[in-house]
Design a protein around this motif. Structure first.
Motif, PDB file in Angstrom:
ATOM      1  N   UNK A   1       0.825  -1.216   0.000  1.00 37.28           N
ATOM      2  CA  UNK A   1       0.000   0.000   0.000  1.00 37.28           C
ATOM      3  C   UNK A   1       0.852   1.257   0.000  1.00 37.28           C
ATOM      4  N   UNK A   2       0.466   2.179  -0.875  1.00 40.91           N
ATOM      5  CA  UNK A   2       1.127   3.482  -1.016  1.00 40.91           C
ATOM      6  C   UNK A   2       0.091   4.558  -0.679  1.00 40.91           C
ATOM      7  N   UNK A   3       0.523   5.609  -0.008  1.00 42.36           N
ATOM      8  CA  UNK A   3      -0.358   6.750   0.267  1.00 42.36           C
ATOM      9  C   UNK A   3      -0.341   7.671  -0.961  1.00 42.36           C
ATOM     10  N   UNK A   4      -1.492   7.806  -1.630  1.00 39.58           N
ATOM     11  CA  UNK A   4      -1.560   8.605  -2.866  1.00 39.58           C
ATOM     12  C   UNK A   4      -1.147  10.051  -2.617  1.00 39.58           C
ATOM     13  N   UNK A   5      -1.495  10.586  -1.446  1.00 42.00           N
ATOM     14  CA  UNK A   5      -1.211  12.002  -1.157  1.00 42.00           C
ATOM     15  C   UNK A   5       0.271  12.224  -0.886  1.00 42.00           C
ATOM     16  N   UNK A   6       0.907  11.225  -0.277  1.00 48.70           N
ATOM     17  CA  UNK A   6       2.323  11.367   0.063  1.00 48.70           C
ATOM     18  C   UNK A   6       3.220  10.958  -1.097  1.00 48.70           C
ATOM     19  N   UNK A   7       2.739  10.014  -1.916  1.00 53.05           N
ATOM     20  CA  UNK A   7       3.541   9.543  -3.042  1.00 53.05           C
ATOM     21  C   UNK A   7       4.602   8.551  -2.611  1.00 53.05           C
ATOM     22  N   UNK A   8       5.424   8.145  -3.567  1.00 55.66           N
ATOM     23  CA  UNK A   8       6.460   7.132  -3.337  1.00 55.66           C
ATOM     24  C   UNK A   8       7.545   7.660  -2.412  1.00 55.66           C
ATOM     25  N   UNK A   9       7.978   6.815  -1.464  1.00 52.28           N
ATOM     26  CA  UNK A   9       9.116   7.154  -0.592  1.00 52.28           C
ATOM     27  C   UNK A   9      10.103   5.996  -0.622  1.00 52.28           C
ATOM     28  N   UNK A  10      11.297   6.247  -0.120  1.00 52.53           N
ATOM     29  CA  UNK A  10      12.330   5.208  -0.069  1.00 52.53           C
ATOM     30  C   UNK A  10      11.839   4.018   0.768  1.00 52.53           C
TER      31      UNK A  10
ATOM     32  N   UNK B   1       5.100   7.181 -13.192  1.00 53.79           N
ATOM     33  CA  UNK B   1       6.098   7.518 -12.169  1.00 53.79           C
ATOM     34  C   UNK B   1       6.344   6.321 -11.253  1.00 53.79           C
ATOM     35  N   UNK B   2       5.272   5.630 -10.848  1.00 51.32           N
ATOM     36  CA  UNK B   2       5.426   4.474  -9.963  1.00 51.32           C
ATOM     37  C   UNK B   2       6.180   3.338 -10.661  1.00 51.32           C
ATOM     38  N   UNK B   3       5.915   3.157 -11.967  1.00 55.24           N
ATOM     39  CA  UNK B   3       6.629   2.107 -12.708  1.00 55.24           C
ATOM     40  C   UNK B   3       8.126   2.398 -12.736  1.00 55.24           C
ATOM     41  N   UNK B   4       8.464   3.663 -12.774  1.00 58.33           N
ATOM     42  CA  UNK B   4       9.873   4.061 -12.731  1.00 58.33           C
ATOM     43  C   UNK B   4      10.438   3.855 -11.321  1.00 58.33           C
TER      44      UNK B   4
END
Length: 443
Positions: free
Chosen positions: A267-276, A315-318
């Protein structure tokens, strides 16, 4: 559910989780001397004399506390009591009868359910101490002396449970074929909210306080899509942020949940976006060869136009380039958006992770791939791949027999992987390649 439900309840720190672990035969609940370690309902299978029961461990009950977490723990315990066929009230012989024990006993009597009173920490074998008889004052009949740590008296306790159950209760030997799904992610991305939305009830405590979930909690779901076992895990934090022992146990338990799972929903937070940290959480599932789905939660709260989803997906695929096989789904645990689609994806990914490909078909793909792109060479020696076979599933693992393993560069391995995926799919699952040198015949 065919199995009867037995709830283990009591005030904090009387040894409920130790007893629960002893009865189910596994360390499912975190045990620590800190009161309030168990917060959600933890479920485990218990078998006694041919009867199967579903044991439920609960957080300690503080009937009149205004603390946010303690009041939610009380609500979780009440939900366990409401659904239980039999209730085990755990007390502590060393503390004697305290006011909270009386309040919990009164609360349980209102439920109208059968209640078994057990007095824990009676560690010496033989006649119980004089303090034991004080527990008759709770008005719950004959107490049973036990030592959860050493297992003394647990057989008598389970015998008493069976007295309250129908003779055939829990005798069904029918095998439940579930897809086990671990919901993983960093703290506060909505893992517990997703499990609650799927279950249609508040199975797990939900709070804005990061770290509310500490154990991995199991929730069985059966719907039009099939049978599933959802494992909600504590949020995985950076190791440097793991400050106390309980947090450390939670990280270990989350890792164990991934081990038990067939499919991991990252699970990813859509508002926060991808993190390390998202990358590290996903890496845990990838390394263990689990089927993986990336679920972007809180999508309902995003400001969107016609291109938002496509650009977010790219962006997520990257960001998740090391697991480009994982499908991405945009959901909302709060509104239920695309949860049906999530179930379909879980079933599909589980099938892909368990796929077996015949040796003949694999070698047809291998012949076509090597004809299209020649294997690499080094100092005049060319890599020869004699044949390929699938050794195992979960994840699909392929063994390649070659003349020289050092010539089988990673880039060519990735090329073959892409060719296999193009023909057979394998979406949502990692793959493994094992390279074996075949001994050449002596001249």
């Amino acid at each position: 559910m065919s199995r009867p439900i037995v709830a283990v309840v009591g005030r904090p720190n009387v040894g409920k989780s130790t007893l629960f672990n002893k009865l189910v035969g596994r360390r499912l609940s975190i045990v620590d001397d800190t009161p309030g370690v168990t917060r959600d309902r933890i479920y485990g299978d218990c078998e006694w004399l041919g009867h199967h029961m579903l044991m439920v461990d609960t957080g300690g009950i503080e009937p009149y506390s205004d603390d946010v977490i303690l009041s939610q723990m009380r609500r979780q315990a009440q939900l366990a009591i409401d659904s239980a066929d039999v209730i085990i009230l755990v007390t502590d012989v060393r503390d004697g009868v305290v006011a909270t024990d009386l309040e919990v006993a009164q609360m349980l009597q209102k439920s109208g359910k059968p209640i078994i009173l057990c007095v824990n920490k009676c560690d010496s074998i033989g006649a119980p101490s004089a303090d034991f008889y004080e527990f008759y004052n709770l008005g719950l009949g004959d107490p049973i002396a036990i030592s959860a740590q050493h297992g003394h008296g647990t057989g008598d306790l389970l015998d008493k449970v069976l007295e309250y159950l129908d003779e055939d209760a829990g005798r069904e030997d029918e095998e439940h074929e579930y897809i086990s799904v671990a919901v993983i992610g960093k703290p506060n991305v909505g893992k517990s909210s997703l499990v609650n939305a799927i279950a249609g009830e508040e199975r797990v405590i939900v709070s804005d306080i990061a770290g509310t979930t500490r154990d991995s909690t199991d929730t069985e779901i059966e719907n039009s899509h099939g049978k599933f076992l959802f494992i909600d895990t504590a949020g995985l934090r950076r190791k440097s942020r793991v400050e106390d022992d309980i947090e450390k146990y939670s990280v270990i338990r989350a890792g164990m949940a991934v081990e038990r799972a067939d499919v991991c929903v990252i699970m990813i937070d859509a508002l926060e976006g991808f993190t390390e940290q998202d990358s590290k959480v996903a890496g845990l599932a990838h390394e263990q060869g689990k089927g993986c789905i990336i679920a972007v939660n809180k999508w309902d709260a995003m400001e969107k136009d016609g291109k938002t989803m496509d650009s977010y997906r790219k962006k997520l695929m990257n960001d998740f380039s090391f697991m480009s096989y994982a499908p991405i789904i945009f959901i909302s645990a709060k509104t239920g958006q695309r949860l049906d689609r999530l179930f379909e994806l879980i079933k599909f990914v589980d099938t892909q992770n368990a796929m077996r490909i015949s040796t003949g078909k694999l070698n047809d793909v291998l012949a076509s791939a090597t004809a299209r792109v020649q294997p690499p060479t080094d100092k005049g020696r060319r890599l020869k791949i004699y044949y390929m076979t699938q050794a195992s599933t979960r994840p699909p693992t392929f063994v390649c027999f070659v003349n020289r393993a050092d010539l089988f560069h990673y880039s060519y391995q990735r090329y073959l992987d892409n060719q296999i995926r193009e023909v057979f799919g394998l979406e949502g699952t990692p793959t493994r390649f094992v390279i074996r040198e075949r001994e050449q015949k002596k001249k």
